[in-house]
Design a protein around this motif. Structure first.
Motif, PDB file in Angstrom:
ATOM      1  N   TRP A  30       0.828  -1.200   0.000  1.00  0.00           N
ATOM      2  CA  TRP A  30       0.000   0.000   0.000  1.00  0.00           C
ATOM      3  C   TRP A  30       0.867   1.257   0.000  1.00  0.00           C
ATOM      4  O   TRP A  30       1.805   1.385   0.788  1.00  0.00           O
ATOM      5  CB  TRP A  30      -0.931  -0.005   1.202  1.00  0.00           C
ATOM      6  CG  TRP A  30      -1.890   1.137   1.230  1.00  0.00           C
ATOM      7  CD1 TRP A  30      -2.657   1.594   0.192  1.00  0.00           C
ATOM      8  CD2 TRP A  30      -2.185   1.982   2.335  1.00  0.00           C
ATOM      9  NE1 TRP A  30      -3.419   2.661   0.585  1.00  0.00           N
ATOM     10  CE2 TRP A  30      -3.156   2.934   1.905  1.00  0.00           C
ATOM     11  CE3 TRP A  30      -1.739   2.034   3.658  1.00  0.00           C
ATOM     12  CZ2 TRP A  30      -3.662   3.906   2.741  1.00  0.00           C
ATOM     13  CZ3 TRP A  30      -2.264   3.009   4.485  1.00  0.00           C
ATOM     14  CH2 TRP A  30      -3.214   3.931   4.040  1.00  0.00           C
ATOM     15  N   LEU A  35      -7.568   4.854  -1.701  1.00  0.00           N
ATOM     16  CA  LEU A  35      -7.848   3.865  -2.731  1.00  0.00           C
ATOM     17  C   LEU A  35      -8.717   4.481  -3.825  1.00  0.00           C
ATOM     18  O   LEU A  35      -9.597   5.302  -3.549  1.00  0.00           O
ATOM     19  CB  LEU A  35      -8.561   2.651  -2.133  1.00  0.00           C
ATOM     20  CG  LEU A  35      -7.749   1.793  -1.171  1.00  0.00           C
ATOM     21  CD1 LEU A  35      -8.546   0.551  -0.777  1.00  0.00           C
ATOM     22  CD2 LEU A  35      -6.411   1.393  -1.759  1.00  0.00           C
ATOM     23  N   TYR A 156      -6.518  -5.177   4.640  1.00  0.00           N
ATOM     24  CA  TYR A 156      -5.106  -5.329   4.274  1.00  0.00           C
ATOM     25  C   TYR A 156      -4.285  -4.894   5.476  1.00  0.00           C
ATOM     26  O   TYR A 156      -4.339  -3.739   5.897  1.00  0.00           O
ATOM     27  CB  TYR A 156      -4.748  -4.480   3.058  1.00  0.00           C
ATOM     28  CG  TYR A 156      -3.276  -4.527   2.717  1.00  0.00           C
ATOM     29  CD1 TYR A 156      -2.710  -5.685   2.187  1.00  0.00           C
ATOM     30  CD2 TYR A 156      -2.447  -3.436   2.953  1.00  0.00           C
ATOM     31  CE1 TYR A 156      -1.354  -5.747   1.901  1.00  0.00           C
ATOM     32  CE2 TYR A 156      -1.091  -3.492   2.666  1.00  0.00           C
ATOM     33  CZ  TYR A 156      -0.550  -4.651   2.142  1.00  0.00           C
ATOM     34  OH  TYR A 156       0.787  -4.722   1.876  1.00  0.00           O
TER      35      TYR A 156
END
Length: 288
Positions: A30, A35, A156
Motif C-alpha cells: 500500500w 484507494l 489489508y
C-alpha cells in the motif's frame, strides 16, 4: 479526490488467469494513498447448469436444476473482485488481505437460465487499528431488475499497524443439538473446481505452507454456503439478507459443528470447532 476507473468487460475473465497475476505478479504494498474508485461490469452473463450443480453438491444445496443456490452469484461476482485486485491502481497484493465480513441480499430467487448483468465497485476504504479496510459492493440485475447484491469487507494488514487481538469468542446463542460436519483435505480442491476459485492456500498443504499456513484452509465463502444450505428449509424462496463475519481460520481436514437459533426478528447461526467452543463463522438472517 480519489481517482476513478470504469471497466466494461465483454465476458467474465478466468480466475485461473487472474490468480497467475495475483500470485506471481509483483506489487510493492500500500502506497498510503486513498484507494481509487474502481467499477467493473459484465453484461449478458450466462451460467452452466453443470457448474451450478457441481457447486450445489460441494456446498450441500439441493439443486432442482432451475433455482440458483442463494450464494452462487458470489462465485460470478468474485471474478470482478479479482479484476479489481489485479488493477494497477491497487498497489498491494491479494495475499496480504483478509476477508472479514460478507453480506448477501437476495431480492428474489434467480434461475440458472437467466442472463445477468453483474456490477462490482470498490466503494469505501478506511484506516482501522488493524490496517486498511475496504468494501466491494456487487450487484446483479436481470432485465434491469436488481435480484441479488453483496458487500464484502476486506482488510489489508499494514506493517506496524496491526495490534494483537484476543481470539474471538462464540456468541451467546443457544447451542443445542448441533450438526457435525467432517471436512476432507480435498474439500478446497473440489470447491475450486466448482467455483473456479483456485487460491493456492485452499488447494494443497505443500502450497499453503509456502504462504505460512501449516494446513490447507477452507474457503470462507464455502463455509457461508454450507451454513446457508443447511438453513434453506427455513429460508425457502423468501427475500432475505444474510450477514456473516469470518472469525477463526478453518483448516482441513477437520470436524466442525453448526447450530442455529430462531429469534423474534432473525435467525442467528454459528459454525464452530468440533467441541462447540471456538467460532469459525458467525451469522444472521433477516427476512425482507
Amino acid at each position: 479526490m480519489n481517482k476513478e476507473y470504469c471497466i466494461d468487460l465483454k465476458a467474465l475473465p478466468s480466475l485461473f488467469t487472474l490468480y497467475r497475476k495475483i500470485f506471481f505478479g509483483r506489487k510493492p504494498g500500500w502506497d498510503e494513498q486513498p484507494l481509487p474508485m474502481i467499477k467493473v461490469s459484465s453484461e449478458n452473463v450466462t451460467l452452466s447448469q453443470d457448474k451450478v450443480a457441481q457447486y450445489a453438491k460441494v456446498c450441500g444445496f439441493d439443486f432442482d436444476g432451475k433455482t440458483l443456490p442463494l450464494t452462487y452469484l458470489y462465485v460470478m461476482a468474485f471474478r470482478l473482485h479479482a479484476v479489481i485486485f489485479t488493477h494497477d491502481a491497487i498497489t498491494f497484493p491479494l495475499l496480504g488481505m483478509i476477508h472479514l465480513k460478507n453480506s448477501i441480499t437476495l431480492h428474489r430467487s434467480a434461475r440458472v437460465d437467466e442472463e445477468f448483468n453483474i456490477q462490482c465497485a470498490l466503494t469505501d476504504s478506511r484506516i482501522t487499528d488493524s490496517g486498511l479496510e475496504f468494501e466491494l459492493v456487487s450487484k446483479v440485475y436481470v432485465a434491469g431488475e436488481l435480484v441479488w447484491e453483496s458487500v464484502s469487507t476486506y482488510l489489508y494488514r499494514i506493517e506496524g499497524k496491526a495490534k494483537r487481538v484476543r481470539p474471538p469468542k462464540a456468541n451467546d446463542m443457544a447451542w443445542q443439538d448441533p450438526v457435525s460436519w467432517s471436512l476432507a483435505e480435498d474439500l478446497g480442491r473440489r470447491y475450486a473446481k466448482a467455483s473456479g476459485d483456485y487460491n493456492l492456500i485452499h488447494l494443497h498443504p505443500v502450497m499453503s505452507k509456502r504462504f505460512g499456513f501449516d494446513r490447507v484452509l477452507a474457503h470462507g465463502m464455502w463455509s457461508k454456503g454450507r451454513c446457508i444450505a443447511q438453513l434453506m428449509p427455513t429460508i425457502g424462496e423468501r427475500a432475505c439478507q444474510v450477514d456473516v463475519a469470518f472469525k477463526l481460520p478453518l483448516f482441513m481436514p477437520n470436524n466442525v459443528s453448526f447450530a442455529a437459533e430462531q429469534l423474534e426478528d432473525k435467525t442467528v447461526f454459528e459454525l464452530r470447532d468440533q467441541k462447540g467452543r471456538r467460532p469459525h463463522l458467525s451469522g444472521e438472517i433477516t427476512f425482507l
